[in-house]
Design a protein around this motif. Structure first.
Motif, PDB file in Angstrom:
ATOM      1  N   GLY A 180      13.271 -13.023  -1.047  1.00  0.00           N
ATOM      2  CA  GLY A 180      11.242 -13.213  -1.296  1.00  0.00           C
ATOM      3  C   GLY A 180      10.728 -13.676  -1.719  1.00  0.00           C
ATOM      4  N   LYS A 181      11.380 -15.501  -2.297  1.00  0.00           N
ATOM      5  CA  LYS A 181      10.490 -16.397  -2.452  1.00  0.00           C
ATOM      6  C   LYS A 181       9.687 -16.318  -1.229  1.00  0.00           C
ATOM      7  CE  LYS A 181      12.984 -18.736  -6.556  1.00  0.00           C
ATOM      8  NZ  LYS A 181      14.109 -19.610  -6.707  1.00  0.00           N
ATOM      9  N   THR A 182      10.276 -16.513  -0.034  1.00  0.00           N
ATOM     10  CA  THR A 182      10.333 -16.973   1.100  1.00  0.00           C
ATOM     11  C   THR A 182       8.617 -16.110   1.634  1.00  0.00           C
ATOM     12  OG1 THR A 182      12.374 -17.490   2.310  1.00  0.00           O
ATOM     13  CG2 THR A 182      10.333 -16.673   3.627  1.00  0.00           C
ATOM     14  N   GLY A 183       9.028 -14.783   1.569  1.00  0.00           N
ATOM     15  CA  GLY A 183       7.925 -13.742   1.400  1.00  0.00           C
ATOM     16  C   GLY A 183       6.263 -13.852   0.309  1.00  0.00           C
ATOM     17  N   LEU A 184       7.191 -14.322  -0.407  1.00  0.00           N
ATOM     18  CA  LEU A 184       6.093 -14.515  -1.435  1.00  0.00           C
ATOM     19  C   LEU A 184       4.933 -15.739  -0.651  1.00  0.00           C
ATOM     20  CD1 LEU A 184       4.287 -13.696  -4.096  1.00  0.00           C
ATOM     21  CD2 LEU A 184       6.155 -15.196  -5.330  1.00  0.00           C
ATOM     22  N   TYR A 185       5.675 -16.965  -0.591  1.00  0.00           N
ATOM     23  CA  TYR A 185       4.957 -18.302   0.332  1.00  0.00           C
ATOM     24  C   TYR A 185       4.065 -17.818   1.188  1.00  0.00           C
ATOM     25  CZ  TYR A 185       7.834 -20.237  -3.473  1.00  0.00           C
ATOM     26  OH  TYR A 185       8.396 -20.614  -4.492  1.00  0.00           O
ATOM     27  N   CYS A 186       4.540 -16.966   2.217  1.00  0.00           N
ATOM     28  CA  CYS A 186       3.933 -16.989   3.573  1.00  0.00           C
ATOM     29  C   CYS A 186       2.439 -15.840   2.696  1.00  0.00           C
ATOM     30  CB  CYS A 186       4.796 -15.679   4.539  1.00  0.00           C
ATOM     31  SG  CYS A 186       6.120 -16.566   4.768  1.00  0.00           S
ATOM     32  N   LEU A 187       2.820 -15.202   2.121  1.00  0.00           N
ATOM     33  CA  LEU A 187       1.903 -13.990   1.621  1.00  0.00           C
ATOM     34  C   LEU A 187       0.667 -15.242   0.992  1.00  0.00           C
ATOM     35  CD1 LEU A 187      -0.221 -11.611   0.705  1.00  0.00           C
ATOM     36  CD2 LEU A 187       1.336 -11.930  -1.877  1.00  0.00           C
ATOM     37  N   LEU A 188       0.771 -16.522  -0.366  1.00  0.00           N
ATOM     38  CA  LEU A 188      -0.470 -17.599  -0.459  1.00  0.00           C
ATOM     39  C   LEU A 188      -0.192 -18.027   0.428  1.00  0.00           C
ATOM     40  CD1 LEU A 188       2.058 -18.321  -3.557  1.00  0.00           C
ATOM     41  CD2 LEU A 188       0.038 -16.636  -3.705  1.00  0.00           C
ATOM     42  N   ARG A 189      -0.134 -18.514   1.261  1.00  0.00           N
ATOM     43  CA  ARG A 189      -0.165 -18.597   2.995  1.00  0.00           C
ATOM     44  C   ARG A 189      -1.384 -18.370   2.917  1.00  0.00           C
ATOM     45  NH1 ARG A 189       4.269 -21.171   4.871  1.00  0.00           N
ATOM     46  NH2 ARG A 189       4.739 -19.009   5.655  1.00  0.00           N
ATOM     47  N   GLN A 242       0.663  -1.325   0.109  1.00  0.00           N
ATOM     48  CA  GLN A 242       0.166  -0.287   0.256  1.00  0.00           C
ATOM     49  C   GLN A 242       0.479   1.661   0.133  1.00  0.00           C
ATOM     50  OE1 GLN A 242       0.470  -2.298   2.294  1.00  0.00           O
ATOM     51  NE2 GLN A 242      -0.361  -1.381   4.634  1.00  0.00           N
ATOM     52  N   ASP A 243       1.739   1.254   0.512  1.00  0.00           N
ATOM     53  CA  ASP A 243       2.837   2.460   0.720  1.00  0.00           C
ATOM     54  C   ASP A 243       3.225   2.966  -0.617  1.00  0.00           C
ATOM     55  OD1 ASP A 243       2.346   2.211   3.442  1.00  0.00           O
ATOM     56  OD2 ASP A 243       4.278   1.720   4.258  1.00  0.00           O
ATOM     57  N   HIS A 244       3.993   1.883  -1.614  1.00  0.00           N
ATOM     58  CA  HIS A 244       4.285   1.993  -3.255  1.00  0.00           C
ATOM     59  C   HIS A 244       3.263   2.052  -3.961  1.00  0.00           C
ATOM     60  CE1 HIS A 244       7.662   0.580  -1.608  1.00  0.00           C
ATOM     61  NE2 HIS A 244       7.222  -0.043  -0.812  1.00  0.00           N
ATOM     62  N   ILE A 245       1.519   2.635  -3.897  1.00  0.00           N
ATOM     63  CA  ILE A 245       0.612   2.553  -4.777  1.00  0.00           C
ATOM     64  C   ILE A 245       0.925   3.752  -5.688  1.00  0.00           C
ATOM     65  CG2 ILE A 245      -0.478   4.288  -2.972  1.00  0.00           C
ATOM     66  CD1 ILE A 245      -2.770   3.332  -4.256  1.00  0.00           C
ATOM     67  N   ASN A 246       1.563   4.750  -5.284  1.00  0.00           N
ATOM     68  CA  ASN A 246       1.831   5.621  -6.555  1.00  0.00           C
ATOM     69  C   ASN A 246       3.165   5.789  -7.185  1.00  0.00           C
ATOM     70  OD1 ASN A 246      -1.052   7.416  -6.022  1.00  0.00           O
ATOM     71  ND2 ASN A 246       0.394   8.026  -3.945  1.00  0.00           N
ATOM     72  N   GLU A 247       4.160   4.876  -7.086  1.00  0.00           N
ATOM     73  CA  GLU A 247       5.367   3.744  -7.781  1.00  0.00           C
ATOM     74  C   GLU A 247       4.805   3.875  -9.185  1.00  0.00           C
ATOM     75  OE1 GLU A 247       8.325   2.433  -5.302  1.00  0.00           O
ATOM     76  OE2 GLU A 247       7.259   4.151  -2.921  1.00  0.00           O
ATOM     77  N   LYS A 248       5.755   4.147  -9.400  1.00  0.00           N
ATOM     78  CA  LYS A 248       5.809   3.271 -10.899  1.00  0.00           C
ATOM     79  C   LYS A 248       6.318   1.323 -11.267  1.00  0.00           C
ATOM     80  CE  LYS A 248       8.766   5.186 -14.021  1.00  0.00           C
ATOM     81  NZ  LYS A 248       9.686   5.956 -15.273  1.00  0.00           N
ATOM     82  N   VAL A 249       5.514   1.220 -11.448  1.00  0.00           N
ATOM     83  CA  VAL A 249       6.232  -0.417 -11.477  1.00  0.00           C
ATOM     84  C   VAL A 249       7.596  -0.817 -11.468  1.00  0.00           C
ATOM     85  CG1 VAL A 249       5.551  -3.029 -11.997  1.00  0.00           C
ATOM     86  CG2 VAL A 249       3.351  -1.044 -11.588  1.00  0.00           C
ATOM     87  N   SER A 250       7.411   0.006 -12.606  1.00  0.00           N
ATOM     88  CA  SER A 250       8.632  -0.166 -13.094  1.00  0.00           C
ATOM     89  C   SER A 250      10.131  -0.233 -12.984  1.00  0.00           C
ATOM     90  CB  SER A 250       9.766   0.362 -14.687  1.00  0.00           C
ATOM     91  OG  SER A 250       9.312   1.696 -14.603  1.00  0.00           O
ATOM     92  N   ASP A 251       9.635   0.519 -11.589  1.00  0.00           N
ATOM     93  CA  ASP A 251      11.563   1.111 -10.359  1.00  0.00           C
ATOM     94  C   ASP A 251      11.052  -0.050  -9.173  1.00  0.00           C
ATOM     95  OD1 ASP A 251      11.290   2.826 -11.730  1.00  0.00           O
ATOM     96  OD2 ASP A 251      10.190   4.385 -10.604  1.00  0.00           O
ATOM     97  N   LEU A 252      10.019  -1.096  -9.073  1.00  0.00           N
ATOM     98  CA  LEU A 252      10.305  -1.993  -7.987  1.00  0.00           C
ATOM     99  C   LEU A 252      11.318  -3.092  -8.287  1.00  0.00           C
ATOM    100  CD1 LEU A 252       6.514  -2.572  -7.399  1.00  0.00           C
ATOM    101  CD2 LEU A 252       7.679  -0.716  -6.484  1.00  0.00           C
ATOM    102  N   SER A 253      11.613  -3.676  -6.945  1.00  0.00           N
ATOM    103  CA  SER A 253      11.857  -5.114  -7.350  1.00  0.00           C
ATOM    104  C   SER A 253      11.117  -6.055  -7.578  1.00  0.00           C
ATOM    105  CB  SER A 253      12.550  -4.854  -5.565  1.00  0.00           C
ATOM    106  OG  SER A 253      11.812  -5.574  -4.629  1.00  0.00           O
ATOM    107  N   GLY A 254      12.065  -7.413  -7.631  1.00  0.00           N
ATOM    108  CA  GLY A 254      11.274  -8.247  -8.508  1.00  0.00           C
ATOM    109  C   GLY A 254      10.311  -8.516  -7.784  1.00  0.00           C
ATOM    110  N   GLY A 255      10.335  -9.067  -6.321  1.00  0.00           N
ATOM    111  CA  GLY A 255       9.334  -9.445  -5.217  1.00  0.00           C
ATOM    112  C   GLY A 255       8.285  -8.390  -5.435  1.00  0.00           C
TER     113      GLY A 255
END
Length: 275
Positions: free
Chosen positions: A177-186, A133-146
Motif C-alpha cells: 500500500g505504501k508503494t502505491g501511495l507514494y506513486c500517487l503522491l508523486r 472510482q470503482d468503489h464510490i458507493n462502498e462503505k469506507v469502513s469496508d475498505l482496506s487500509g491503503g
C-alpha cells in the motif's frame, strides 16, 4: 508585501507552556516542491503543520502561506490528518466521505444545505485520480487500509488545491500500500505542491524533492539523500559504534541500506552508505 515563496517561516518559535517545541524557524518552500518533514516523535512535526493551518499561533515570528497569514487560504489547501479511522458502525460511503472535502473549498453542504451543481463531477474526478472510482458507493469502513488512505487523499484534493498537506499518510498501510501511495503522491505533485510529515526515512526514495529535518530546529536539505548529517538533524546523535537505522527499500532485488560502522575499513572514508 507578498512573499516569493508559497510558504515562509520567519523567526518562528512555539511553546506549550514552558516547554519549547519549535525554536526560531527560518525556512521557505517553493511552489511545486515535494517536501518531506522528518523527525522523531515529539520533535515538532505535527505542531509545525498546525501552525501552517492556523490551528496554532506562534509566540514569536511570522508565517506566510500564499502570501497571507495562516487560516486565510483554506480553499487553496488540501489537508489529510494522521488519524482517519472510520467506525464500523458509521455507514458513510466513499462518495459522501469525499464530498465532505468540498466544504473547505467554498461548497456548502451537510446539515440540510445543498452542494454546488458540480459537486458530483468533482467527487468522481477526485476518485478517478486516486484510482478509487470503482468503489464510490462502498462503505469506507469496508475498505482496506491503503484504499481508505486513497479515499482520504481524494477528500483532500476534491477542491483542486494548490497545496496538499499530509500527516503520516502511510502510517496505517502495508508495504504494498505504501508503494502505491507514494506513486500517487508523486503524480499529484505534478499539479500541486506536496508537504508530507513522515517518520519513515524510506520516503526519500519515493519522489521527494526537499527534506526538512525537524527536531525543535528545522534544517532544510535540497536533495533527498541519506547522510550522517541528515540523520543527526532529524533523529539526534546516536551512540558511538551503533547503527542508528536500517532502511528496507525496494528495487529489482530487495536489499538493506546500512550505515558504516566507525571501525569499517571498506567503503567511503567519509561515512557513506553500504548498498
Amino acid at each position: 508585501m507578498i512573499s516569493n515563496y508559497l510558504i515562509s517561516f520567519n523567526n518562528v518559535s512555539f511553546s506549550y507552556g514552558s516547554h519549547l517545541i519549535l525554536d526560531d524557524l527560518n525556512f521557505s518552500v517553493d511552489k511545486g516542491d515535494y517536501l518531506a518533514i522528518l523527525g522523531p516523535n515529539g520533535g515538532g512535526k505535527t505542531t509545525l503543520v498546525k501552525l501552517l493551518l492556523g490551528l496554532l499561533k506562534p509566540q514569536q515570528g511570522s508565517i506566510s502561506i500564499f502570501g497571507r497569514p495562516p487560516g486565510r487560504s483554506g480553499d487553496m489547501i488540501g489537508y489529510m490528518p494522521q488519524y482517519t479511522t472510520v467506525s464500523e458502525s458509521f455507514p458513510i460511503t466513499v462518495r459522501d466521505a469525499v464530498m465532505m472535502g468540498m466544504i473547505s473549498s467554498g461548497f456548502k453542504g451537510l446539515f440540510g444545505m445543498k452542494f454546488g451543481s458540480g459537486s458530483s463531477e468533482a467527487v468522481e474526478k477526485a476518485l478517478e485520480r486516486v484510482g478509487m472510482q470503482d468503489h464510490i458507493n462502498e462503505k469506507v469502513s469496508d475498505l482496506s487500509g491503503g484504499q481508505k488512505q486513497r479515499v482520504f487523499i481524494a477528500r483532500a484534493i476534491v477542491g483542486e488545491p494548490e497545496l496538499l498537506l499530509l500527516d503520516e499518510p502511510a502510517a496505517s498501510v502495508d508495504q504494498a500500500g505504501k508503494t502505491g501511495l507514494y506513486c500517487l503522491l508523486r503524480e499529484l505533485n505534478q499539479d500541486m505542491t506536496v508537504v508530507m510529515i513522515s517518520h519513515d526515512i524510506s520516503v526519500l526514495g519515493q519522489g521527494v524533492k526537499t527534506v526538512a529535518c525537524v527536531n525543535r530546529k528545522v534544517h532544510i536539505h535540497d536533495r533527498p539523500v541519506i547522510t550522517r548529517e541528515l540523520l543527526s538533524e532529524a533523529y539526534g546523535e546516536t551512540a558511538q559504534g551503533t547503527c542508528p537505522i536500517e532502511l528496507v527499500t525496494h528495487g529489482e532485488i530487495p536489499h538493506r541500506v546500512l550505515e558504516f560502522h566507525p571501525d569499517d575499513n571498506a567503503g567511503d572514508s567519509e561515512g557513506g552508505w553500504n548498498d
